[in-house]
Design an enzyme around this catalytic site. Sequence first.
Site, mmCIF file in Angstrom:
data_model
loop_
_atom_site.group_PDB
_atom_site.id
_atom_site.type_symbol
_atom_site.label_atom_id
_atom_site.label_comp_id
_atom_site.label_asym_id
_atom_site.label_seq_id
_atom_site.Cartn_x
_atom_site.Cartn_y
_atom_site.Cartn_z
ATOM 1 C CB SER A 225 -42.592 49.804 61.791
ATOM 2 O OG SER A 225 -41.766 48.686 61.522
ATOM 3 C CD GLU A 345 -43.818 49.574 54.067
ATOM 4 O OE1 GLU A 345 -42.816 49.797 54.779
ATOM 5 O OE2 GLU A 345 -44.929 50.092 54.273
ATOM 6 C CG HIS A 440 -40.222 50.039 56.955
ATOM 7 N ND1 HIS A 440 -41.556 49.728 57.045
ATOM 8 C CD2 HIS A 440 -39.725 49.934 58.225
ATOM 9 C CE1 HIS A 440 -41.862 49.437 58.303
ATOM 10 N NE2 HIS A 440 -40.767 49.575 59.039
#
Length: 526
Positions: A225, A345, A440
Amino acid sequence: MRAADAAPVTTRIETVGTEVSEGPVVGRLEGPGHSVAAYRGVPYAAPPVGPDRFAPPRPHPGWTEPLRADGPMGTVPPQLPSPFAALMGDPVGSPQTEACLTVNIWAPTTGDGPRPVLVWLPGGSFLTGGADLPRYDGAELAAQEGIVVVLVNYRLGALGFLAPSWAEPAAVEGTGTSLSFRTAPGTTHVTNAGLLDQIAALSWVKREIHAFGGDPGEITVIGQSAGGQSLAALLALPVVRPLFRRAALHSAPLGMPPLTREEAARTADDLLAALDGEDARSVSAERLLLAQRHVLTRPRPRGDVRPPFQLVADGTVVPDDLPRALRHSPPGDGLDLLMGVTRHECALWYGKDPATAEMTPDEVAAEFAAVFGARAGEALRHYTSGATPPVAFEELKTDAFFTAPTQRFADLADAWGATVRLFRFDWQVPGRNAALRACHCVEIPFLLGRAEARRAPVFADADQEEMAALRARVRSLWGEFVRSGVPAADWRACRGEDPVVRVVGGERDGELLDSLTEPGRRRLWS
């Protein structure tokens, strides 16, 4: 004797020790069979406090008495609560400190060394997170794969990325373990301090990891990330690249360009106004976080989850266009690069969001028009085939921020000279949290983490045996990448003329695809 009168059960901690350039360090044995030495909170730079709050990281002056790094926690950077803390099972109320430029290290104590090293740059939208979250624990991975695992803390939020108009970039000079940061005389506030912290950490690891049984010539850096976005910037810096041999980008939001100096300055003005004239360099960390909260609650367009504090295009350390900077940097010959995304995500932000669920078809169509213009109708047909308009909106955001730019970056990195392998993580959250799908961060507990992380609410309805089997396989694949650069013999590199993406987890586990995006979508994004 009554149970209430029974003596409390205590667990004996076995300590171990080593020595780095700054002084002796004490850790403790843990992990399977107590076969891993854990060192938490080892400084890689001096505490960025007082006049150094917004300055580049400085070398640590060292210590003479043994540094106690044998506790259950290291250090936690100052931060506001994460909106996903409860879902992910993050600890509540952990003490925070600005003396947070530290690493956690897990090193196997059995077998022969030196061992390959995995350095993890954690994410959290540049606002939250750090090395001490249960899902980042490295003991099990270190034991299973026989590698040294390092987790890095760096300055977050305003402390790491506040960039008022007078902030200056710091030049990164030297190379390898001799890197230093040069600023103009009198400069106390630099842009991208949090990224400079990461560079300092990598330099320290390269210099000191031998003390923990690690091989300084076999370092793999993985950024997830915000950590992946940071790593994308670092790949383009020639003076930084000698610090590692391999790299992996997990769920890097490459569709989110760095802030311009003007955007960052406006955000800084808002934060400074919330301080009512107090000096940001001397107010308490708590007071600074309150001002940061004020910035985070500003109105923003629907679907805009970009953090207001993040990488800033200062023209020295961070360019305005990360792919273009990579294209114009020295060739990446010899670099093994692993890149990938989770299948859904943005379900982390939108999957359980009532406002997203209430979006009308017209509102969703407007979002597609803003991205695709005249091709919006064609794109909408691709995305709504078998999906509701809100899900189409979520998948649009996933492809815009993560999937499509990761595919483009991989194609560019291949042309740049790196050997690139791509993955898509497809395992989906079941049960009451099924709306999160393969969201995510969902892949992290399959690589890092301890049992505590696997008991987080997000996994409440998951089949633990199924998770254990996938976890062993993921750790094996990534461990082999750390050792050799090739996760599996049948995992081909992704070439421009031979694109290949490996599915990890889910019903299609092990399948090879020709694109990270779904069929028909890649053409839309090109």
